[in-house]
Design an enzyme around this catalytic site. Structure first.
Site, PDB file in Angstrom:
ATOM      1  N   LYS A   1     168.315  53.179 -15.025  1.00 52.00           N
ATOM      2  CA  LYS A   1     167.161  53.616 -15.816  1.00 52.00           C
ATOM      3  C   LYS A   1     166.009  52.620 -15.731  1.00 52.00           C
ATOM      4  O   LYS A   1     164.851  52.994 -15.556  1.00 52.00           O
ATOM      5  CB  LYS A   1     167.562  53.803 -17.283  1.00 52.00           C
ATOM      6  CG  LYS A   1     168.666  54.808 -17.521  1.00 52.00           C
ATOM      7  CD  LYS A   1     168.887  55.061 -18.997  1.00 52.00           C
ATOM      8  CE  LYS A   1     169.131  53.810 -19.815  1.00 52.00           C
ATOM      9  NZ  LYS A   1     170.337  53.069 -19.389  1.00 52.00           N
TER      10      LYS A   1
ATOM     11  N   ARG B   1     169.526  56.683 -28.826  1.00 52.49           N
ATOM     12  CA  ARG B   1     170.907  56.608 -28.360  1.00 52.49           C
ATOM     13  C   ARG B   1     171.868  57.390 -29.250  1.00 52.49           C
ATOM     14  O   ARG B   1     173.034  57.552 -28.900  1.00 52.49           O
ATOM     15  CB  ARG B   1     171.361  55.140 -28.295  1.00 52.49           C
ATOM     16  CG  ARG B   1     170.658  54.341 -27.206  1.00 52.49           C
ATOM     17  CD  ARG B   1     171.184  52.941 -27.132  1.00 52.49           C
ATOM     18  NE  ARG B   1     170.548  52.172 -26.064  1.00 52.49           N
ATOM     19  CZ  ARG B   1     170.808  50.902 -25.799  1.00 52.49           C
ATOM     20  NH1 ARG B   1     171.706  50.263 -26.535  1.00 52.49           N
ATOM     21  NH2 ARG B   1     170.187  50.275 -24.829  1.00 52.49           N
TER      22      ARG B   1
ATOM     23  N   ARG C   1     173.179  43.184 -11.161  1.00 54.57           N
ATOM     24  CA  ARG C   1     171.875  43.314 -11.823  1.00 54.57           C
ATOM     25  C   ARG C   1     171.284  41.945 -12.158  1.00 54.57           C
ATOM     26  O   ARG C   1     171.970  41.048 -12.632  1.00 54.57           O
ATOM     27  CB  ARG C   1     172.020  44.157 -13.099  1.00 54.57           C
ATOM     28  CG  ARG C   1     170.684  44.470 -13.742  1.00 54.57           C
ATOM     29  CD  ARG C   1     170.745  45.701 -14.609  1.00 54.57           C
ATOM     30  NE  ARG C   1     171.595  45.537 -15.777  1.00 54.57           N
ATOM     31  CZ  ARG C   1     171.798  46.508 -16.675  1.00 54.57           C
ATOM     32  NH1 ARG C   1     171.241  47.693 -16.498  1.00 54.57           N
ATOM     33  NH2 ARG C   1     172.577  46.302 -17.707  1.00 54.57           N
TER      34      ARG C   1
ATOM     35  N   ARG D   1     171.849  38.754 -17.706  1.00 51.79           N
ATOM     36  CA  ARG D   1     171.893  38.821 -19.163  1.00 51.79           C
ATOM     37  C   ARG D   1     173.307  38.613 -19.671  1.00 51.79           C
ATOM     38  O   ARG D   1     174.273  39.063 -19.051  1.00 51.79           O
ATOM     39  CB  ARG D   1     171.375  40.180 -19.660  1.00 51.79           C
ATOM     40  CG  ARG D   1     169.907  40.398 -19.376  1.00 51.79           C
ATOM     41  CD  ARG D   1     169.351  41.589 -20.106  1.00 51.79           C
ATOM     42  NE  ARG D   1     170.215  42.756 -20.077  1.00 51.79           N
ATOM     43  CZ  ARG D   1     169.760  44.007 -20.140  1.00 51.79           C
ATOM     44  NH1 ARG D   1     168.481  44.237 -20.208  1.00 51.79           N
ATOM     45  NH2 ARG D   1     170.591  45.026 -20.132  1.00 51.79           N
TER      46      ARG D   1
ATOM     47  N   ARG E   1     180.019  48.361 -24.472  1.00 48.29           N
ATOM     48  CA  ARG E   1     178.802  49.170 -24.554  1.00 48.29           C
ATOM     49  C   ARG E   1     179.045  50.585 -24.030  1.00 48.29           C
ATOM     50  O   ARG E   1     178.500  51.546 -24.562  1.00 48.29           O
ATOM     51  CB  ARG E   1     177.672  48.487 -23.775  1.00 48.29           C
ATOM     52  CG  ARG E   1     177.177  47.212 -24.444  1.00 48.29           C
ATOM     53  CD  ARG E   1     176.277  46.416 -23.528  1.00 48.29           C
ATOM     54  NE  ARG E   1     175.050  47.124 -23.218  1.00 48.29           N
ATOM     55  CZ  ARG E   1     174.233  46.775 -22.229  1.00 48.29           C
ATOM     56  NH1 ARG E   1     174.539  45.767 -21.432  1.00 48.29           N
ATOM     57  NH2 ARG E   1     173.123  47.447 -22.019  1.00 48.29           N
TER      58      ARG E   1
END
Length: 219
Positions: A13, A88, A123, A156, A167
């Protein structure tokens, strides 16, 4: 042009949101970015948010909604905006309806949990701008350096495997019902709903989204 991106962590995203921001001059609003910026303020609220995130849980709907509301009131959102990963939950969706935030279309990014875990390992983030890279699918020009500033990229803390699994679990619990809610809602409103296979290449997904945007702008 007011867009919502829905998808689990690691579905791409952020990467797709960035070029939309650049090309159409509308801001990308990410709850993750808003929360991280709030944490930097070192207030009582920031301490509360940090504790929740470190446990791999979702931040309270009321907190997130108020941060979104405050951000959308800024002048740069007048031409439109892209909500990356918000709402969400069904409660958050109801909250933005109550404060009259108009949405034109929603794009869902679909990807298996196995591929999410594989992708998330690569990432990389430019913290100051929120630009997102991937060592395979969207690599920076210079390894581990931001394309614009040349500053180092980071991984992160909430992108580590253990927290990602938490998550994903939270995503399935709260966001899957949201998808069902929006699919039903869009049948009764002018909001358009699109589902994209996020296992395709970054370029293929971009072309798909470009077609969606062009079709909506022509209407």
């Amino acid at each position: 042009m007011r867009i919502i991106f829905i998808g689990a962590p690691g579905t791409g995203k952020g990467t797709q949101a960035q070029w939309i921001t650049d090309q159409y001059n509308i801001p990308k609003i990410s709850t993750g970015d808003l929360l991280r910026n709030e944490i930097l303020k070192k207030t009582e609220l920031s301490k509360k948010i940090k504790k929740i995130i470190n446990c791999g849980k979702l931040v309270d709907d009321n907190i997130v909604t108020q941060l979104i509301k405050k951000r959308i009131k800024k002048k740069d959102c007048n031409p439109g905006f892209l909500l990356d990963g918000f709402p969400r939950t069904v409660n958050q969706a109801n909250a933005i309806e109550k404060i009259n935030i108009k949405i034109d279309f929603i794009i869902e990014f679909s990807l298996t949990e196995k591929l999410i875990l594989e992708r998330i390992q690569g990432r990389r983030i430019h913290v100051e701008s929120g630009r997102v890279y991937h060592i395979i699918f969207n690599p920076p020009i210079i390894e581990n350096k931001d394309n614009i500033t040349g500053q180092p990229l980071t991984i992160r803390d909430d992108d580590k495997e253990e927290k990602i699994k938490k998550r994903i679990k939270e995503y399935k619990k709260f966001t899957v019902p949201l998808i069902k809610y929006y699919k039903h809602t869009t049948k009764l409103s002018n909001i358009k709903y699109y589902k994209i296979d996020a296992s395709y290449t970054t370029l293929e997904i971009k072309k798909n989204i470009e077609n969606i945007i062009k079709n909506n702008l022509l209407k």
